[in-house]
Design an enzyme around this catalytic site. Structure first.
Site, short mmCIF file in Angstrom:
data_model
loop_
_atom_site.label_atom_id
_atom_site.label_comp_id
_atom_site.label_asym_id
_atom_site.label_seq_id
_atom_site.Cartn_x
_atom_site.Cartn_y
_atom_site.Cartn_z
CB ALA A 174 -0.94 0.00 1.21
CG ASP A 175 3.59 4.31 1.98
OD1 ASP A 175 3.74 4.97 0.93
OD2 ASP A 175 3.96 4.71 3.10
CG LEU A 176 7.05 -0.13 -3.51
CD1 LEU A 176 7.65 -1.08 -2.50
CD2 LEU A 176 6.85 -0.83 -4.85
CG ASN A 180 8.10 1.81 3.52
OD1 ASN A 180 8.58 2.09 4.62
ND2 ASN A 180 6.90 2.21 3.14
#
EC number: 2.7.1.166
Length: 249
Positions: A174-176, A180
């Site tokens: 969801a938050d690449l 991360n």
């Protein structure tokens, strides 16, 4: 989400008027209490994580090993309504339990993911707050940091192959973003922060959405580098991704 297994343990907890629970890895923790999820409980053994996030994560020097504690905080417009409260929809759908089990599922697929240690929620009425504790990967640097320091010498091809590997397993992250994606001293890549991530049948739409999000973050975090330079590096990343995807690796 994976099914409850023999290595998971579940224990109830209370805090004032709140009622909650802790899901934990019984192989690493003999028992779990709500204090584990409070940075104040750890005192000098808790140090804020400086990169990425919203000031909601700490490095913990715990008896069971080097760990990372992360509280779930809301972002964007939702944060103006509630800083850390989420709508209650059942224990299995809490942010912490869902991420804990997703990480376990990814590890079962032999993917490079930190080991989840414990997940916590505390509910009051129709709202809850949550936190997760996971194993810390030592000696890593983010792609964001590597790109700022090394520029074209950053591990662009390795990043492309790493993402393709996770996408092949069906992970819709969801938050690449560049914070991360981590690389250790041996050059091995890792992904972190699986909040709101899901396992899906591999499809072009969500894979492209992940990759476009990563490109936006690389441009945003480029420092003194030009957008053109970042885009050239992304072309290398994308070429390696496409080759790995087409090979099925």
């Amino acid at each position: 989400m994976v099914a409850f297994d023999a290595n998971e343990a579940l224990t109830p907890c209370r805090e004032g008027r709140g009622i909650g629970a802790i899901l934990f890895d019984r192989e690493r923790l003999r028992q779990a209490e709500a204090d584990l999820f409070s940075p104040q409980h750890w005192g000098s053994k808790a140090r804020p994580v400086g990169e990425g996030g919203r000031g909601s994560a700490w490095f913990i020097d715990a008896p069971f090993g080097a760990s990372v504690l992360r509280h779930y905080l809301r972002g964007g417009l939702a944060a103006k309504i509630s800083h850390d409260q989420y709508l209650w929809r059942g224990a299995d759908r809490t942010r912490s339990f869902a991420e804990f089990r997703l990480m376990r599922a990814l590890r079962e697929k032999k993917l490079p993911v930190p080991r989840p240690l414990a997940a916590f929620y505390m509910r009051e009425g129709l709202r809850y707050r949550a936190a997760i504790l996971m194993e810390r990967i030592e000696g890593v640097r983010s792609l964001a940091d590597r790109a700022l320091v090394a520029g074209r010498g950053a591990p662009w091809e390795e990043t492309g192959r790493l993402i393709a590997r996770f996408h092949r397993a069906g992970l819709d992250h969801a938050d690449l973003n560049a914070h991360n994606i981590l690389f250790d001293g041996n050059g091995h890549g890792w992904l972190i922060d699986f909040d709101r991530g899901v396992i899906r049948i591999p499809a072009t739409a969500w894979r492209e959405r992940n990759l476009k999000r990563l490109l936006r973050s690389l441009i945003k975090l480029r420092g003194e580098r030009s957008v053109e330079d970042v885009q050239k590096d992304y072309v290398r990343l994308r070429r390696a991704y496409d080759m790995a995807w087409n090979r099925g690796t």
